[in-house]
Enzyme design. Sequence first.
Site, mmCIF file in Angstrom:
data_model
loop_
_atom_site.group_PDB
_atom_site.id
_atom_site.type_symbol
_atom_site.label_atom_id
_atom_site.label_comp_id
_atom_site.label_asym_id
_atom_site.label_seq_id
_atom_site.Cartn_x
_atom_site.Cartn_y
_atom_site.Cartn_z
ATOM 1 N N CYS A 1 0.880 -1.248 0.004
ATOM 2 C CA CYS A 1 -0.046 -0.213 -0.016
ATOM 3 C C CYS A 1 0.895 1.311 0.130
ATOM 4 O O CYS A 1 1.657 1.622 0.876
ATOM 5 C CB CYS A 1 -0.966 -0.251 1.222
ATOM 6 S SG CYS A 1 -1.692 1.481 1.604
ATOM 7 N N CYS B 1 0.030 3.681 2.953
ATOM 8 C CA CYS B 1 0.623 3.185 4.050
ATOM 9 C C CYS B 1 2.244 3.529 4.179
ATOM 10 O O CYS B 1 2.656 3.931 5.333
ATOM 11 C CB CYS B 1 0.566 1.719 4.155
ATOM 12 S SG CYS B 1 -1.230 1.064 3.838
#
Length: 98
Positions: A23, A26
Site C-alpha cells: 500500500c 501506508c
Amino acid sequence: MAKFSEIVSDHVPVLVDFYATWCGPCQTMSPVLDQLKKDLGDRVKIIKVDVDKNQSLAARFNVRGVPAFLLFKNGEQVWRGSGVQPLHQLKDLINEHQ
C-alpha cells in the site's frame, strides 16, 4: 506476544495502524508515525498491524481499506480514521485523549 486486547487496554492512548506492505499511502504514513512517536514518546503507543497477516483482526474491526487507524484508550475505541493523516491532526487527537 501480548494479546491485542491487553495491548489496547493501556491507560496511554494506543494508535493502531492497519496497513499493507503493498500500500503506497501506508508507506507514506510510516515516517509520519515515526515522527509522532519521536514527538510524543511515552505518551502514546503505536502498533502496526499487517492486514494480510492478521486478516481476522482486520475483519473484527471492519477494516476494509488501508491505511486505517484506530485509537484506543483504556481498551475502548475512541477514534477511527482512514487514509493519509497529517501529523498535526494525529498529535492533537492523542493529546486530546491523554
